[in-house]
Design a protein around this motif. Sequence first.
Motif, PDB file in Angstrom:
ATOM      1  N   GLY A   9       0.874  -1.167   0.000  1.00  0.00           N
ATOM      2  CA  GLY A   9       0.000   0.000   0.000  1.00  0.00           C
ATOM      3  C   GLY A   9       0.909   1.214   0.000  1.00  0.00           C
ATOM      4  O   GLY A   9       1.978   1.187   0.615  1.00  0.00           O
ATOM      5  N   MET A  10       0.528   2.265  -0.692  1.00  0.00           N
ATOM      6  CA  MET A  10       1.396   3.451  -0.707  1.00  0.00           C
ATOM      7  C   MET A  10       0.574   4.721  -0.526  1.00  0.00           C
ATOM      8  O   MET A  10      -0.512   4.842  -1.076  1.00  0.00           O
ATOM      9  CB  MET A  10       2.191   3.517  -2.013  1.00  0.00           C
ATOM     10  N   ILE A  11       1.126   5.633   0.274  1.00  0.00           N
ATOM     11  CA  ILE A  11       0.551   6.978   0.376  1.00  0.00           C
ATOM     12  C   ILE A  11       1.547   7.925  -0.255  1.00  0.00           C
ATOM     13  O   ILE A  11       2.709   7.977   0.152  1.00  0.00           O
ATOM     14  CB  ILE A  11       0.290   7.363   1.843  1.00  0.00           C
ATOM     15  N   LEU A  12       1.100   8.634  -1.255  1.00  0.00           N
ATOM     16  CA  LEU A  12       1.961   9.569  -1.975  1.00  0.00           C
ATOM     17  C   LEU A  12       1.516  10.978  -1.604  1.00  0.00           C
ATOM     18  O   LEU A  12       0.391  11.370  -1.914  1.00  0.00           O
ATOM     19  CB  LEU A  12       1.796   9.341  -3.485  1.00  0.00           C
ATOM     20  N   ILE A  13       2.388  11.698  -0.901  1.00  0.00           N
ATOM     21  CA  ILE A  13       2.067  13.082  -0.532  1.00  0.00           C
ATOM     22  C   ILE A  13       2.625  13.974  -1.635  1.00  0.00           C
ATOM     23  O   ILE A  13       3.811  13.869  -1.965  1.00  0.00           O
ATOM     24  CB  ILE A  13       2.761  13.476   0.791  1.00  0.00           C
ATOM     25  N   SER A  14       1.803  14.832  -2.190  1.00  0.00           N
ATOM     26  CA  SER A  14       2.306  15.654  -3.293  1.00  0.00           C
ATOM     27  C   SER A  14       1.510  16.945  -3.416  1.00  0.00           C
ATOM     28  O   SER A  14       0.349  17.019  -3.006  1.00  0.00           O
ATOM     29  CB  SER A  14       2.206  14.876  -4.604  1.00  0.00           C
ATOM     30  N   HIS A  15       2.165  17.955  -3.971  1.00  0.00           N
ATOM     31  CA  HIS A  15       1.437  19.171  -4.317  1.00  0.00           C
ATOM     32  C   HIS A  15       1.318  19.242  -5.839  1.00  0.00           C
ATOM     33  O   HIS A  15       0.885  20.252  -6.383  1.00  0.00           O
ATOM     34  CB  HIS A  15       2.180  20.402  -3.790  1.00  0.00           C
TER      35      HIS A  15
END
Length: 345
Positions: A212-218
């Motif tokens: 599972g991955m959480i990608l934090i991005s703007h």
Amino acid sequence: MTPDAVIPLLRVDDLAVEFDTPKGPLRAVRGVSFQVDEGETLAIVGESGSGKSVTAQALLGLVPPRARVTGGRVVIEGRDVTGLPDREWQRLRGERIAMIFQDPLSALNPSLTVGYQIAEMFRRHRGLGRAESRRLATELMVQVGIPDAARRLDDHPHRFSGGMRQRVMIAMALALDPRLLIADEPTTALDVTVQAQILRLLRQRQRAERLGMILISHDLGVVARAADRVAVMYAGRIAEVGTVAEVYERPAHPYTLGLMRAVPAHPHTRDVPAPRDGGGPLVAIDGHPPDPTAPPAGCSFHPRCPFARDKCREVEPEPREVAPGRTSACHFAEEVMAGVHTDAR
Ligand code: SF4
């Protein structure tokens, strides 16, 4: 729970994080809920100060010194980890949940070789000997695409390019076979070509290991390329959640709609309408995000919202399901989705 119910890899329920400031408590994260399943990438997007990075830190038990989790639960593989003592968190980090940072140069120790730093994961967490740890470190470097891995094991971080350093960070994050990966702006410091390579590598490893991955991005372009679902954050809350295709095509919150309208549409490599070819940062919407120590009454987006009406200034909207698998924290989400523009100001 039914006998065959699948436990999500990560469940976050009603998470709240506050900072102590001279002006009083700053509610950085308020009532944030989402889940991540095995093999899935959830992107969390938002402007600086929207609460996305603080949310990620809370998931790792790493909130900054002046902050504290004031409510909600974080459940990893069915285990409530909220408020775990630091010793237990140290075991979880790396083993079950790992982090990839934006700036590998400051995350790596400049005085130690990259091989030593990767091998250290196996020595410290698995108690393996020097030769076996080096062998596994070399294997990992090959897996993440570092050429001539056996020789480069003994190089220091400054001898690697930005993209290769990020590959080293990915190798370290994957070393202990975590189930959940949190990538905080993993490609922001890289040029567009290297960015695409790193995103491809992350996606390949994630699919191969069913992480599972959480990608934090703007960056909405990065999110379109790398994520399955997206949670849009504004002023410490989740404005909406849905699949990337649905949210980009038919936003259910005026803030998301503003973001999508502010960048030109281009055909895209993953059959998702990308807001900007080659990626691009969130573009400013008129007005400013609210002062988090004194947010406005009602919906915190109402001073900037072309859909706002009296109810918005009085009642804070709760997140609700507006279509299967989609939630929005907007009183008038259905109108936004239908494209009915009601400038009621
Ligand atoms: Fe705009 Fe009202 Fe929806 Fe808030 S609740 S986003 S102010 S329409």
